[in-house]
Design an enzyme around this catalytic site. Structure first.
Site, mmCIF file in Angstrom:
data_model
loop_
_atom_site.group_PDB
_atom_site.id
_atom_site.type_symbol
_atom_site.label_atom_id
_atom_site.label_comp_id
_atom_site.label_asym_id
_atom_site.label_seq_id
_atom_site.Cartn_x
_atom_site.Cartn_y
_atom_site.Cartn_z
ATOM 1 N N ARG A 1 13.634 -12.810 3.665
ATOM 2 C CA ARG A 1 14.203 -13.349 4.912
ATOM 3 C C ARG A 1 13.141 -13.813 5.889
ATOM 4 O O ARG A 1 13.327 -14.787 6.603
ATOM 5 C CB ARG A 1 15.094 -12.292 5.574
ATOM 6 N N VAL B 1 2.345 4.184 -1.703
ATOM 7 C CA VAL B 1 1.920 3.111 -2.600
ATOM 8 C C VAL B 1 3.103 2.221 -2.934
ATOM 9 O O VAL B 1 4.209 2.713 -3.175
ATOM 10 C CB VAL B 1 1.313 3.686 -3.900
ATOM 11 N N ILE C 1 11.108 -1.937 -3.317
ATOM 12 C CA ILE C 1 11.783 -2.040 -4.609
ATOM 13 C C ILE C 1 11.875 -3.483 -5.063
ATOM 14 O O ILE C 1 11.664 -3.792 -6.243
ATOM 15 C CB ILE C 1 13.174 -1.377 -4.533
ATOM 16 N N HIS D 1 -21.613 4.744 -7.742
ATOM 17 C CA HIS D 1 -21.794 3.351 -8.175
ATOM 18 C C HIS D 1 -21.829 3.269 -9.697
ATOM 19 O O HIS D 1 -22.470 4.101 -10.344
ATOM 20 C CB HIS D 1 -23.099 2.799 -7.595
ATOM 21 N N THR E 1 10.263 9.901 -2.358
ATOM 22 C CA THR E 1 10.581 11.110 -3.118
ATOM 23 C C THR E 1 9.645 12.280 -2.796
ATOM 24 O O THR E 1 10.119 13.397 -2.548
ATOM 25 C CB THR E 1 10.541 10.808 -4.627
ATOM 26 N N ARG F 1 10.529 22.033 0.166
ATOM 27 C CA ARG F 1 9.700 23.224 -0.085
ATOM 28 C C ARG F 1 9.402 23.970 1.211
ATOM 29 O O ARG F 1 9.443 25.211 1.260
ATOM 30 C CB ARG F 1 8.400 22.807 -0.760
ATOM 31 N N ASP G 1 15.837 11.227 2.120
ATOM 32 C CA ASP G 1 16.175 9.895 2.606
ATOM 33 C C ASP G 1 17.375 9.900 3.542
ATOM 34 O O ASP G 1 17.536 8.992 4.364
ATOM 35 C CB ASP G 1 16.481 8.966 1.428
ATOM 36 N N ARG H 1 7.090 -6.347 5.506
ATOM 37 C CA ARG H 1 6.647 -6.713 6.859
ATOM 38 C C ARG H 1 6.109 -5.533 7.661
ATOM 39 O O ARG H 1 5.474 -5.749 8.696
ATOM 40 C CB ARG H 1 7.781 -7.392 7.629
#
Length: 331
Positions: free
Chosen positions: A64, A209, A44, A311, A176, A184, A168, A70
Site C-alpha cells: 500500500r 528477524v 509474513i 577476521h 512467538t 514463562r 499476540d 514500514r
C-alpha cells in the site's frame, strides 16, 4: 485463567476476497504456483514472497505504501527491495479493490482502476486479528480494545481478577518467542513464588528477524524514531555496506548482481549508548542474537570498539564500524 488464544489472518473486505488464500492456506498448497500475487507489506508477506520466488514462482508483491516493512529501518528495507527486485520479485504499489476468478486464474483490480492478472494463486497477508470474538469476554469483565485486543497491565493482568493474557492477543510485540517468554515469567510468579517485579515482561530492545531473502535483523529504535525521541543533536549513526566474502568468487563474472550486507548502529548521548542495530545480509539473524544481549545490557559504542574483531567475518564490521561521516563501502 490464562488467555493465550493468539491471532488469525485477515481477509480484506472486498468483492472476490474468497478467491484468495491466507498464510494458513499457504501450507496447504500441494504444488508451486507458476504465478502468484502476494498482497501485504509486513513480515509474513515479505517472507512468503521470498519463499515462493526461491521455489520458482513468478511473484508480484502488492504494497500500500512506498515500501514494505514500514516500521523497520528505512536503509535496510531499501536494500531489501533492491535485492528482491534483482531476484525477480515485482513490487506493485496499490490497494486491492476487487478480485475476479475465471477457470482458476485470478485477476486483481486496484483502487486506481489498474488491473493485473494471470495468477494461479493469490495470497493475502494484510494483518492478523486476536481470536477473541467468540469468547464473550465482556461477560467476565475482561476489557478489550481495538480489534479485540485484550487490555492488560505490565504484569499481564486483565481487568478481571485472576485472569491473565499473554502473546499476540494483547497486541504488544507479536512474536512467538515473546509469547513464550511472557508465559514463562507469569508461570514463575504464579507457581514458583518469584517476585512480581522480577517477572514482568520487558518489551524494550526485543531483537527480531524478518526471514526474507536476504534476512533482516533489527533491535531497538530506527534512526527516525531515535531523532524523534531524543533530538537529532543527541544521535550519532554508524553505517557500513559490503559484499560478503562467500560471494566473492561467485560474482567475479562481469555485470552480475552482488548481494550486499549492511549494518547500521544508532547511538544516543555523550556516552553513545547503542539504542538501535539494524542489519541485512547473510547470517545477520545469527549475528543479532549475541549483539542483542549486549545491547539489552546497555552496551555503548566504546564497548563494541573494545572487542577485537574476528577476521574475516561479517560481524567484525560491528566492532570496527566508522561514523556515518566516514562511512565505508567494502567490496
Amino acid at each position: 485463567i490464562l488467555i493465550a488464544v493468539g491471532v488469525k489472518p485477515l481477509r480484506p473486505d472486498i468483492p472476490g476476497a474468497e478467491f484468495g488464500i491466507t498464510s494458513d492456506g499457504f501450507f496447504d498448497l500441494e504444488e508451486v504456483p507458476k504465478k502468484v500475487a502476494v498482497v501485504g507489506s509486513g513480515y509474513i508477506a515479505v517472507e512468503l514472497a521470498g519463499i515462493l520466488n526461491v521455489l520458482g514462482s513468478e511473484v508480484d508483491l502488492y504494497i500500500r505504501g512506498e515500501r514494505p516493512l514500514r516500521f523497520i529501518e528505512k536503509d535496510v528495507v531499501d536494500m531489501l527491495v533492491t535485492e528482491m527486485e534483482a531476484a525477480g520479485i515485482n513490487i506493485i504499489q496499490g490497494t486491492a479493490a476487487e478480485i475476479k476468478e475465471a477457470d482458476g486464474i485470478k485477476e486483481i483490480t486496484l483502487e486506481d482502476g489498474a488491473t493485473h492478472g494471470g495468477y494461479d494463486e493469490l495470497l493475502f497477508s494484510i494483518g492478523r486479528d486476536p481470536v477473541t470474538d467468540s469468547l464473550n469476554l465482556s461477560s467476565a469483565n475482561v476489557e478489550t480494545g481495538d480489534w479485540g485486543i485484550i487490555n492488560v497491565d505490565d504484569a499481564s493482568r486483565t481487568t478481571a481478577e485472576d485472569v491473565y493474557a499473554v502473546g499476540d492477543v494483547i497486541g504488544k510485540v507479536d512474536l512467538t518467542p515473546v509469547a513464550i517468554a511472557a508465559g514463562r515469567l507469569l508461570a514463575d510468579r504464579l507457581f514458583a513464588g518469584a517476585p512480581e517485579e522480577e517477572t514482568k515482561m520487558d518489551y524494550d530492545f526485543i531483537p527480531t528477524v524478518v526471514f526474507s531473502h536476504p534476512p533482516l535483523a533489527v533491535v531497538g529504535l530506527t534512526e527516525e524514531q531515535a531523532i524523534e525521541k531524543y533530538g537529532a543533536d543527541e544521535i550519532k549513526v554508524y553505517k557500513t555496506t559490503f559484499v560478503n566474502m562467500l560471494y566473492s568468487r561467485e560474482f567475479l563474472v562481469e555485470d552480475q548482481f552482488q548481494p550486499k550486507t549492511m549494518a547500521k548502529i544508532i547511538c544516543v548521548g555523550k556516552e553513545q549508548k547503542i539504542i538501535g542495530l539494524h542489519m541485512i545480509g547473510l547470517a545477520v539473524d545469527e549475528i543479532l542474537q549475541g549483539f542483542g544481549v549486549a545491547i539489552k545490557m546497555g552496551a555503548t559504542k566504546a564497548d563494541f570498539d573494545s572487542v577485537v574483531a574476528i577476521h574475516p567475518t561479517s560481524s567484525e564490521e560491528l566492532v570496527t564500524i566508522a561514523p556515518r561521516s566516514e562511512e565505508h563501502t567494502s567490496e
